[in-house]
Design a protein around this motif. Structure first.
Motif, PDB file in Angstrom:
ATOM      1  N   MET A  67      31.271  44.165  22.325  1.00  0.00           N
ATOM      2  CA  MET A  67      31.104  43.543  23.640  1.00  0.00           C
ATOM      3  C   MET A  67      32.184  42.510  23.930  1.00  0.00           C
ATOM      4  O   MET A  67      32.491  42.232  25.077  1.00  0.00           O
ATOM      5  N   LEU A  68      32.796  41.954  22.864  1.00  0.00           N
ATOM      6  CA  LEU A  68      33.960  41.076  23.041  1.00  0.00           C
ATOM      7  C   LEU A  68      35.069  41.820  23.771  1.00  0.00           C
ATOM      8  O   LEU A  68      35.682  41.308  24.713  1.00  0.00           O
ATOM      9  N   THR A  69      35.311  43.078  23.365  1.00  0.00           N
ATOM     10  CA  THR A  69      36.306  43.907  24.052  1.00  0.00           C
ATOM     11  C   THR A  69      35.887  44.161  25.491  1.00  0.00           C
ATOM     12  O   THR A  69      36.711  44.122  26.400  1.00  0.00           O
ATOM     13  N   ALA A  70      34.570  44.402  25.709  1.00  0.00           N
ATOM     14  CA  ALA A  70      34.086  44.720  27.060  1.00  0.00           C
ATOM     15  C   ALA A  70      34.293  43.549  28.010  1.00  0.00           C
ATOM     16  O   ALA A  70      34.617  43.747  29.185  1.00  0.00           O
ATOM     17  N   ILE A  71      34.139  42.295  27.513  1.00  0.00           N
ATOM     18  CA  ILE A  71      34.340  41.126  28.381  1.00  0.00           C
ATOM     19  C   ILE A  71      35.793  41.054  28.847  1.00  0.00           C
ATOM     20  O   ILE A  71      36.076  40.830  30.024  1.00  0.00           O
ATOM     21  N   VAL A  72      36.731  41.288  27.913  1.00  0.00           N
ATOM     22  CA  VAL A  72      38.150  41.219  28.272  1.00  0.00           C
ATOM     23  C   VAL A  72      38.509  42.326  29.268  1.00  0.00           C
ATOM     24  O   VAL A  72      39.235  42.096  30.244  1.00  0.00           O
ATOM     25  N   VAL A  73      37.948  43.534  29.046  1.00  0.00           N
ATOM     26  CA  VAL A  73      38.198  44.641  29.984  1.00  0.00           C
ATOM     27  C   VAL A  73      37.647  44.294  31.365  1.00  0.00           C
ATOM     28  O   VAL A  73      38.278  44.553  32.398  1.00  0.00           O
ATOM     29  N   SER A  74      36.451  43.661  31.408  1.00  0.00           N
ATOM     30  CA  SER A  74      35.843  43.353  32.707  1.00  0.00           C
ATOM     31  C   SER A  74      36.679  42.340  33.467  1.00  0.00           C
ATOM     32  O   SER A  74      36.829  42.460  34.690  1.00  0.00           O
ATOM     33  N   ILE A  75      37.267  41.347  32.785  1.00  0.00           N
ATOM     34  CA  ILE A  75      38.074  40.364  33.513  1.00  0.00           C
ATOM     35  C   ILE A  75      39.385  41.009  33.986  1.00  0.00           C
ATOM     36  O   ILE A  75      39.886  40.689  35.071  1.00  0.00           O
ATOM     37  N   ALA A  76      39.898  41.984  33.224  1.00  0.00           N
ATOM     38  CA  ALA A  76      41.121  42.675  33.655  1.00  0.00           C
ATOM     39  C   ALA A  76      40.859  43.505  34.906  1.00  0.00           C
ATOM     40  O   ALA A  76      41.640  43.464  35.869  1.00  0.00           O
ATOM     41  N   THR A  77      39.722  44.245  34.931  1.00  0.00           N
ATOM     42  CA  THR A  77      39.408  45.037  36.132  1.00  0.00           C
ATOM     43  C   THR A  77      39.175  44.136  37.331  1.00  0.00           C
ATOM     44  O   THR A  77      39.580  44.464  38.449  1.00  0.00           O
ATOM     45  N   THR A  78      38.539  42.959  37.113  1.00  0.00           N
ATOM     46  CA  THR A  78      38.309  42.034  38.225  1.00  0.00           C
ATOM     47  C   THR A  78      39.634  41.544  38.803  1.00  0.00           C
ATOM     48  O   THR A  78      39.790  41.462  40.026  1.00  0.00           O
ATOM     49  N   GLY A  79      40.617  41.239  37.920  1.00  0.00           N
ATOM     50  CA  GLY A  79      41.914  40.775  38.402  1.00  0.00           C
ATOM     51  C   GLY A  79      42.626  41.817  39.236  1.00  0.00           C
ATOM     52  O   GLY A  79      43.138  41.514  40.325  1.00  0.00           O
ATOM     53  N   VAL A  80      42.634  43.077  38.758  1.00  0.00           N
ATOM     54  CA  VAL A  80      43.289  44.150  39.518  1.00  0.00           C
ATOM     55  C   VAL A  80      42.593  44.366  40.856  1.00  0.00           C
ATOM     56  O   VAL A  80      43.234  44.525  41.907  1.00  0.00           O
ATOM     57  N   ALA A  81      41.240  44.320  40.856  1.00  0.00           N
ATOM     58  CA  ALA A  81      40.489  44.534  42.096  1.00  0.00           C
ATOM     59  C   ALA A  81      40.760  43.419  43.099  1.00  0.00           C
ATOM     60  O   ALA A  81      40.903  43.680  44.300  1.00  0.00           O
ATOM     61  N   LEU A  82      40.881  42.163  42.620  1.00  0.00           N
ATOM     62  CA  LEU A  82      41.154  41.059  43.543  1.00  0.00           C
ATOM     63  C   LEU A  82      42.547  41.187  44.148  1.00  0.00           C
ATOM     64  O   LEU A  82      42.746  40.915  45.336  1.00  0.00           O
ATOM     65  N   ALA A  83      43.531  41.620  43.345  1.00  0.00           N
ATOM     66  CA  ALA A  83      44.883  41.832  43.879  1.00  0.00           C
ATOM     67  C   ALA A  83      44.870  42.906  44.956  1.00  0.00           C
ATOM     68  O   ALA A  83      45.490  42.757  46.022  1.00  0.00           O
TER      69      ALA A  83
END
Lengths: 131, 81
Positions: A89-105
């Motif tokens: 789940m540590l990996t999943a948190i980092v993936v989720s913040i990466a997808t959020t950044g791309v979506a906000l851009a």
């Protein structure tokens, strides 16, 4: 039946959280609201997986008293929590913040082009102009 | 794991999630989402997943909120629903 439902109350709360996120992704018109719903959905999923690793009467998975001169001591597995879901789940948190950044851009680019963030207005502009 | 504390934190997380998708002001919704992340992090500390908890506190509640606020300041703050 009621006793069974109450004794597993935490799983019901996780399911309700997931459905709140799903409703926000489908039912809300604003694109940032949809993104907030996606975040809620992801962290509810992570919460479910972390809660799988919990054992009754166990402590955090850090070995104490092993190492210097205690090499032959037996480690009791039942005393420690299962660390495997934590690491995944540590990996999943980092993936989720990466997808959020791309979506906000992407959202900022959409706002620059259509000058709005409401889904129905964007679809109306696209239908009117034909692009 | 104390079940009373677990239940209270679960209810706080639920209230924060419902408030975050119902508030019309987007900046307020983003701040409530940050509070949601912090309650989630407390819940994970209480479950014994300390590494997940501090990653969520720094990455989820910190960096995530900053990215959301930056995006809201670049776009519109009011939403219709």
């Amino acid at each position: 039946m009621l006793d069974y439902i109450i004794s597993k109350y935490n799983f019901w709360i996780y399911v309700v959280l997931m459905m709140i996120g799903l409703y926000a992704m489908i039912g809300k018109k604003n694109l940032i609201k949809k993104l907030i719903g996606m975040n809620i959905f992801q962290s509810a999923m992570i919460l479910f997986y972390v809660s799988i690793g919990v054992k009754a009467g166990a402590t955090v998975p850090i070995l104490s008293g092993h190492g210097h001169g205690h090499v032959h001591e037996v480690i009791e597995v039942a005393k420690y929590l299962n660390p495997l879901p934590h690491v995944l789940m540590l990996t999943a948190i980092v993936v989720s913040i990466a997808t959020t950044g791309v979506a906000l851009a992407t959202l900022i680019l959409i706002y620059r082009r259509y000058n709005t963030l409401e889904e129905d207005e964007i679809l109306k502009i696209r239908k009117d102009t034909g692009v | 794991m104390i079940w009373q504390l677990d239940l209270i934190l679960c209810l706080f997380v639920l209230i924060c999630a419902i408030a975050a998708i119902n508030v019309k002001d987007l900046l307020a919704a983003v701040i409530i989402l940050g509070a949601y992340s912090f309650f989630m992090c407390l819940l994970w500390t209480e479950m014994g997943a300390v590494d997940v908890a501090f990653t969520e506190a720094s990455v989820g509640a910190g960096v995530g909120t900053v990215l959301f606020i930056a995006a809201v300041s670049k776009t519109k703050r009011r939403s219709k629903d």
